[in-house]
Scaffold this motif. Structure first.
Motif, PDB file in Angstrom:
ATOM      1  N   VAL A 140     -40.459 -22.471 103.196  1.00 51.44           N
ATOM      2  CA  VAL A 140     -39.792 -23.769 103.103  1.00 51.44           C
ATOM      3  C   VAL A 140     -40.008 -24.541 104.396  1.00 51.44           C
ATOM      4  O   VAL A 140     -39.702 -24.056 105.483  1.00 51.44           O
ATOM      5  CB  VAL A 140     -38.281 -23.596 102.828  1.00 51.44           C
ATOM      6  N   ARG A 141     -40.522 -25.770 104.267  1.00 45.39           N
ATOM      7  CA  ARG A 141     -40.718 -26.650 105.416  1.00 45.39           C
ATOM      8  C   ARG A 141     -39.472 -27.490 105.650  1.00 45.39           C
ATOM      9  O   ARG A 141     -38.629 -27.646 104.771  1.00 45.39           O
ATOM     10  CB  ARG A 141     -41.875 -27.615 105.138  1.00 45.39           C
ATOM     11  N   SER A 142     -39.419 -28.127 106.801  1.00 46.83           N
ATOM     12  CA  SER A 142     -38.401 -29.119 107.068  1.00 46.83           C
ATOM     13  C   SER A 142     -38.750 -30.414 106.342  1.00 46.83           C
ATOM     14  O   SER A 142     -39.907 -30.843 106.319  1.00 46.83           O
ATOM     15  CB  SER A 142     -38.317 -29.388 108.573  1.00 46.83           C
ATOM     16  N   ALA A 143     -37.747 -31.040 105.736  1.00 45.91           N
ATOM     17  CA  ALA A 143     -37.985 -32.306 105.049  1.00 45.91           C
ATOM     18  C   ALA A 143     -38.540 -33.362 105.989  1.00 45.91           C
ATOM     19  O   ALA A 143     -39.306 -34.242 105.576  1.00 45.91           O
ATOM     20  CB  ALA A 143     -36.679 -32.792 104.410  1.00 45.91           C
ATOM     21  N   ALA A 144     -38.183 -33.302 107.251  1.00 51.67           N
ATOM     22  CA  ALA A 144     -38.648 -34.293 108.221  1.00 51.67           C
ATOM     23  C   ALA A 144     -40.153 -34.223 108.456  1.00 51.67           C
ATOM     24  O   ALA A 144     -40.746 -35.187 108.957  1.00 51.67           O
ATOM     25  CB  ALA A 144     -37.905 -34.105 109.543  1.00 51.67           C
ATOM     26  N   ASP A 145     -40.788 -33.119 108.083  1.00 48.22           N
ATOM     27  CA  ASP A 145     -42.225 -32.942 108.319  1.00 48.22           C
ATOM     28  C   ASP A 145     -43.089 -33.347 107.130  1.00 48.22           C
ATOM     29  O   ASP A 145     -44.318 -33.392 107.242  1.00 48.22           O
ATOM     30  CB  ASP A 145     -42.531 -31.481 108.668  1.00 48.22           C
ATOM     31  N   THR A 192     -31.616 -26.229  92.325  1.00 47.17           N
ATOM     32  CA  THR A 192     -31.652 -26.115  93.779  1.00 47.17           C
ATOM     33  C   THR A 192     -32.607 -27.174  94.317  1.00 47.17           C
ATOM     34  O   THR A 192     -33.766 -27.238  93.894  1.00 47.17           O
ATOM     35  CB  THR A 192     -32.110 -24.714  94.212  1.00 47.17           C
ATOM     36  N   LEU A 193     -32.119 -27.989  95.236  1.00 42.21           N
ATOM     37  CA  LEU A 193     -32.920 -29.037  95.870  1.00 42.21           C
ATOM     38  C   LEU A 193     -32.918 -28.778  97.374  1.00 42.21           C
ATOM     39  O   LEU A 193     -31.888 -28.953  98.037  1.00 42.21           O
ATOM     40  CB  LEU A 193     -32.336 -30.416  95.567  1.00 42.21           C
ATOM     41  N   VAL A 194     -34.064 -28.371  97.902  1.00 44.18           N
ATOM     42  CA  VAL A 194     -34.146 -27.979  99.308  1.00 44.18           C
ATOM     43  C   VAL A 194     -35.363 -28.634  99.951  1.00 44.18           C
ATOM     44  O   VAL A 194     -36.490 -28.541  99.438  1.00 44.18           O
ATOM     45  CB  VAL A 194     -34.238 -26.446  99.458  1.00 44.18           C
ATOM     46  N   GLY A 195     -35.128 -29.293 101.080  1.00 42.62           N
ATOM     47  CA  GLY A 195     -36.235 -29.767 101.905  1.00 42.62           C
ATOM     48  C   GLY A 195     -37.094 -30.829 101.264  1.00 42.62           C
ATOM     49  O   GLY A 195     -38.304 -30.881 101.512  1.00 42.62           O
ATOM     50  N   ASN A 196     -36.510 -31.701 100.453  1.00 47.20           N
ATOM     51  CA  ASN A 196     -37.255 -32.795  99.834  1.00 47.20           C
ATOM     52  C   ASN A 196     -36.991 -34.099 100.590  1.00 47.20           C
ATOM     53  O   ASN A 196     -35.978 -34.240 101.289  1.00 47.20           O
ATOM     54  CB  ASN A 196     -36.822 -32.967  98.378  1.00 47.20           C
ATOM     55  N   ALA A 197     -37.887 -35.079 100.412  1.00 40.86           N
ATOM     56  CA  ALA A 197     -37.721 -36.368 101.074  1.00 40.86           C
ATOM     57  C   ALA A 197     -38.032 -37.492 100.102  1.00 40.86           C
ATOM     58  O   ALA A 197     -39.007 -37.428  99.341  1.00 40.86           O
ATOM     59  CB  ALA A 197     -38.619 -36.475 102.295  1.00 40.86           C
ATOM     60  N   LEU A 198     -37.185 -38.523 100.123  1.00 42.29           N
ATOM     61  CA  LEU A 198     -37.366 -39.741  99.331  1.00 42.29           C
ATOM     62  C   LEU A 198     -37.568 -40.905 100.278  1.00 42.29           C
ATOM     63  O   LEU A 198     -36.823 -41.078 101.249  1.00 42.29           O
ATOM     64  CB  LEU A 198     -36.127 -39.997  98.470  1.00 42.29           C
ATOM     65  N   ARG A 199     -38.562 -41.738  99.956  1.00 39.95           N
ATOM     66  CA  ARG A 199     -38.764 -42.983 100.688  1.00 39.95           C
ATOM     67  C   ARG A 199     -38.868 -44.122  99.678  1.00 39.95           C
ATOM     68  O   ARG A 199     -39.720 -44.088  98.791  1.00 39.95           O
ATOM     69  CB  ARG A 199     -40.040 -42.904 101.527  1.00 39.95           C
ATOM     70  N   ALA A 253     -31.231 -26.774  81.904  1.00 44.90           N
ATOM     71  CA  ALA A 253     -32.443 -26.355  82.608  1.00 44.90           C
ATOM     72  C   ALA A 253     -32.082 -25.652  83.909  1.00 44.90           C
ATOM     73  O   ALA A 253     -31.059 -25.949  84.547  1.00 44.90           O
ATOM     74  CB  ALA A 253     -33.333 -27.558  82.887  1.00 44.90           C
ATOM     75  N   GLN A 254     -32.950 -24.732  84.306  1.00 46.99           N
ATOM     76  CA  GLN A 254     -32.738 -23.957  85.527  1.00 46.99           C
ATOM     77  C   GLN A 254     -34.016 -23.991  86.355  1.00 46.99           C
ATOM     78  O   GLN A 254     -35.084 -23.617  85.861  1.00 46.99           O
ATOM     79  CB  GLN A 254     -32.375 -22.513  85.191  1.00 46.99           C
ATOM     80  N   GLY A 255     -33.904 -24.458  87.596  1.00 44.96           N
ATOM     81  CA  GLY A 255     -35.105 -24.520  88.415  1.00 44.96           C
ATOM     82  C   GLY A 255     -34.805 -25.010  89.807  1.00 44.96           C
ATOM     83  O   GLY A 255     -33.649 -25.114  90.232  1.00 44.96           O
ATOM     84  N   ALA A 256     -35.892 -25.322  90.523  1.00 47.66           N
ATOM     85  CA  ALA A 256     -35.771 -25.738  91.914  1.00 47.66           C
ATOM     86  C   ALA A 256     -36.859 -26.744  92.254  1.00 47.66           C
ATOM     87  O   ALA A 256     -37.989 -26.657  91.751  1.00 47.66           O
ATOM     88  CB  ALA A 256     -35.862 -24.532  92.840  1.00 47.66           C
ATOM     89  N   MET A 257     -36.493 -27.692  93.096  1.00 50.51           N
ATOM     90  CA  MET A 257     -37.460 -28.588  93.729  1.00 50.51           C
ATOM     91  C   MET A 257     -37.388 -28.347  95.229  1.00 50.51           C
ATOM     92  O   MET A 257     -36.321 -28.490  95.842  1.00 50.51           O
ATOM     93  CB  MET A 257     -37.159 -30.054  93.416  1.00 50.51           C
ATOM     94  N   VAL A 258     -38.531 -27.983  95.799  1.00 46.35           N
ATOM     95  CA  VAL A 258     -38.589 -27.634  97.216  1.00 46.35           C
ATOM     96  C   VAL A 258     -39.767 -28.359  97.858  1.00 46.35           C
ATOM     97  O   VAL A 258     -40.897 -28.298  97.350  1.00 46.35           O
ATOM     98  CB  VAL A 258     -38.741 -26.100  97.404  1.00 46.35           C
ATOM     99  N   ASN A 259     -39.494 -29.058  98.954  1.00 43.27           N
ATOM    100  CA  ASN A 259     -40.548 -29.677  99.773  1.00 43.27           C
ATOM    101  C   ASN A 259     -41.419 -30.666  99.010  1.00 43.27           C
ATOM    102  O   ASN A 259     -42.639 -30.695  99.172  1.00 43.27           O
ATOM    103  CB  ASN A 259     -41.424 -28.604 100.424  1.00 43.27           C
ATOM    104  N   ASN A 260     -40.789 -31.485  98.174  1.00 39.77           N
ATOM    105  CA  ASN A 260     -41.510 -32.566  97.502  1.00 39.77           C
ATOM    106  C   ASN A 260     -41.241 -33.886  98.220  1.00 39.77           C
ATOM    107  O   ASN A 260     -40.139 -34.118  98.733  1.00 39.77           O
ATOM    108  CB  ASN A 260     -41.069 -32.666  96.045  1.00 39.77           C
ATOM    109  N   TYR A 261     -42.244 -34.760  98.229  1.00 38.76           N
ATOM    110  CA  TYR A 261     -42.121 -36.081  98.826  1.00 38.76           C
ATOM    111  C   TYR A 261     -42.220 -37.117  97.722  1.00 38.76           C
ATOM    112  O   TYR A 261     -43.190 -37.121  96.948  1.00 38.76           O
ATOM    113  CB  TYR A 261     -43.225 -36.302  99.859  1.00 38.76           C
TER     114      TYR A 261
END
Length: 446
Positions: free
Chosen positions: A364-369, A293-300, A256-264
Motif C-alpha cells: 500500500v502506497r501513501s495517497a499523497a504519492d 475498504t477504501l485505503v490510500g486513494n486520491a481524488l482530484r 458487494a464486498q471488496g476494496a479500492m486501494v491506491n487508485n487516482y
C-alpha cells in the motif's frame, strides 16, 4: 534509459507493486497446468492463467478466422496467447467472449504499437484468466443515440472467478469501462449468491477513462467507470487511474464486498466512489450489508466535476460496513473537499469498520504519492504509450479533461495504426509470468 531498460523496469516494478508472488500450488484441478507450474496470487485472486499450457500465436488483425485473437480465445485447454502482430483489431460490433478457462492474454509480447481492440465488448464468464497490456475502445461508431447495444469494454460476468486484468487501457465504453457482475440472487443463501456471481477479481494498474455519456445507451447519459455489481465478493481495484468518467469510479452495489486501494481519480462528473443498494432491485430478498475498504486513494476535481463533490457517496437503502484510511480529496485549486457525502434520498447507514479488510501481503502506497508515481505505471505498454493514453495523462497532469459523448469528440479519434509484425521468441520471455528476460530486446524493436 533505453527503451528496453524502461520496459524491463516498468514491468518489474509493476509486478512488485501489485504484491503478487509465485507460490507452489496444491493438487492441480482437472485440465489445469501441472502443480509444478505454481500459481500467481494477486489480491484475493489465485490463478494459473494459462501458465504451463501451449503457446497460441495471434498472427492476424482480422476479427475472426485462423490466427485471430477470437480463435485463440475460443480454444480450449491451458494456453498463453502471444502476438506476432501489432495494430488494430476492429470487431465491428461483434463481441469477444471468454468462456474457456486457463487463459493468459499477453499483450506485452506484441510489436509496437501493441494491440487495440475496437468496437467490441469483451466478456469473461469462466475462471483462471489473466489479461495484460491490451487496449479496449468500444465507442459508438456511428450508431444512433439511445439506440441500445451498449457495451462494456471488459466485464466479468456471473461465475467468473480468479480473474486478473492488469496494465490495460479502457476508454469509450457505452456502459461501463471495466466491471464485475452476474446474477445477483442465484441460489438459496447469500453465500450461494456470492459464488454464482463474480468473485476473486483483481483489476490492477489500468487506465480507465472517458466513458461515453449521451451515446447509444437506451437510458441516455451513461459515462461510467466501473460497476461492481450486487453480491460480488473479494473484488480488488488496485493502483488504477480513472479519468473523466461521470460516475462509478467505482460503484459498489448492494451486498458487494471488496476494496479500492491506491487508485487516482481525476475529473469525475458528479460522483467518484459510491455505494448503492436499490430496494426495488431486492424485492423479496433479505438485504445484505456491503463491505468496502477504501485505503490510500486520491481524488482530484477537474473541469467537469460538480463543485464540492465528495470522495465517497453513500446512496440507496442498504447498510455498508466501511473502512477508510489515508484517502485524499481536493478541488481544482488544491483545496480539500469532503471525503464523505450522502445522496438526497439515502436511508442506508454507514457502519464504521475499525479494521481494513485487505488481502494479505498487499503493498500500500501513501495517497499523497499517487499523482506522481501512478501515471508512469498504469495502462497498456507504458514503455511505448499509445497516443490516446499519452494525451489523457498529459491533460490530467495539466488539470485538463472533459466528459464526452462520442469518440469523435476526442481529437485523435480511433487509432489507425499500420500493422506491424515480429516473430514471437519464447527464449526472450519468462513464460511463468510473461515478463521479458534481461538481456533480450524483445520489447525494444517494432
Amino acid at each position: 534509459m533505453t527503451l528496453k531498460t524502461l520496459a524491463l523496469s516498468t514491468l518489474a516494478l509493476a509486478a512488485a507493486l501489485i504484491g503478487g508472488d509465485a507460490r507452489a500450488a496444491g493438487p492441480a484441478p482437472a485440465a489445469a497446468p501441472s502443480a509444478s507450474a505454481g500459481i500467481t496470487t494477486r489480491g484475493w485472486t489465485a490463478t494459473q492463467g494459462g501458465r504451463g499450457g501451449r503457446i497460441i500465436k495471434v498472427t492476424t488483425l482480422a476479427a475472426a478466422g485462423p490466427g485471430s485473437l477470437a480463435e485463440a480465445i475460443a480454444a480450449t485447454g491451458p494456453r498463453i496467447v502471444v502476438f506476432e502482430v501489432g495494430g488494430v483489431i476492429d470487431m465491428a460490433g461483434q463481441p469477444l467472449k471468454i468462456t474457456q478457462p486457463f487463459l493468459t492474454l499477453a499483450g506485452q509480447t506484441a510489436p509496437d504499437p501493441g494491440v487495440t481492440i475496437l468496437k467490441a465488448e469483451t466478456t469473461i464468464s469462466t475462471h483462471d484468466v489473466v489479461i495484460q497490456h491490451l487496449s479496449f475502445r468500444p465507442g459508438e461508431f456511428g450508431r444512433p443515440k439511445k439506440g441500445g447495444g451498449d457495451q462494456d469494454a471488459i466485464s466479468a460476468l456471473g461465475g467468473a472467478r480468479d480473474v486478473i486484468v492488469d496494465h490495460c487501457s479502457f476508454s469509450w465504453a457505452t456502459d461501463e469501462n471495466l466491471s464485475a457482475s452476474g446474477p445477483r440472487f442465484d441460489g438459496k443463501t447469500p453465500e450461494e449468491w456470492r459464488k454464482a456471481t463474480s468473485h476473486r477479481i483483481t483489476y490492477s494498474h489500468n487506465l480507465i477513462y472517458e466513458g461515453l455519456g449521451n451515446s447509444v445507451h437506451e437510458k441516455g447519459e451513461h459515462s461510467k467507470g466501473s460497476l461492481i455489481h450486487d453480491n460480488t465478493s473479494q473484488v480488488l481495484i488496485y493502483g488504477n487511474v480513472y479519468v473523466s468518467n461521470r460516475q462509478r469510479n467505482a460503484l459498489f452495489k448492494g451486498g458487494a464486498q471488496g476494496a479500492m486501494v491506491n487508485n487516482y481519480i481525476f475529473n469525475p462528473g458528479d460522483r467518484a466512489v459510491h455505494y448503492n443498494l436499490l430496494d426495488k432491485e431486492w424485492v423479496g430478498q433479505p438485504w445484505q450489508n456491503g463491505r468496502l475498504t477504501l485505503v490510500g486513494n486520491a481524488l482530484r476535481h477537474g473541469p467537469s466535476t460538480v463543485p464540492g463533490m465528495a470522495f465517497f457517496t453513500m446512496l440507496g437503502q442498504g447498510d455498508l460496513e466501511l473502512h477508510m484510511t489515508d484517502n485524499l480529496a481536493h478541488d481544482t485549486q488544491g483545496r480539500p473537499v469532503p471525503l464523505l457525502g450522502n445522496g438526497p434520498t439515502t436511508t442506508g447507514k454507514i457502519i464504521v469498520a475499525p479494521k481494513a479488510d485487505l488481502p494479505p501481503g498487499l503493498v500500500v502506497r501513501s495517497a499523497a504519492d499517487l499523482a506522481r508515481e501512478l501515471p508512469p505505471l498504469v495502462g497498456a505498454r507504458p514503455w511505448a504509450r499509445d497516443p490516446l493514453d499519452a494525451r489523457v495523462l498529459a491533460d490530467m497532469s495539466q488539470g485538463r479533461g472533459k466528459l464526452i459523448d462520442s469518440e469523435v469528440e476526442n481529437a485523435l479519434g480511433y487509432p489507425r495504426h499500420a500493422p506491424t509484425r515480429r516473430p514471437f521468441n519464447a527464449d526472450a520471455w519468462n513464460l511463468d509470468d510473461m515478463s521479458p528476460k534481461a538481456g533480450w530486446t524483445a520489447l525494444a524493436k517494432p
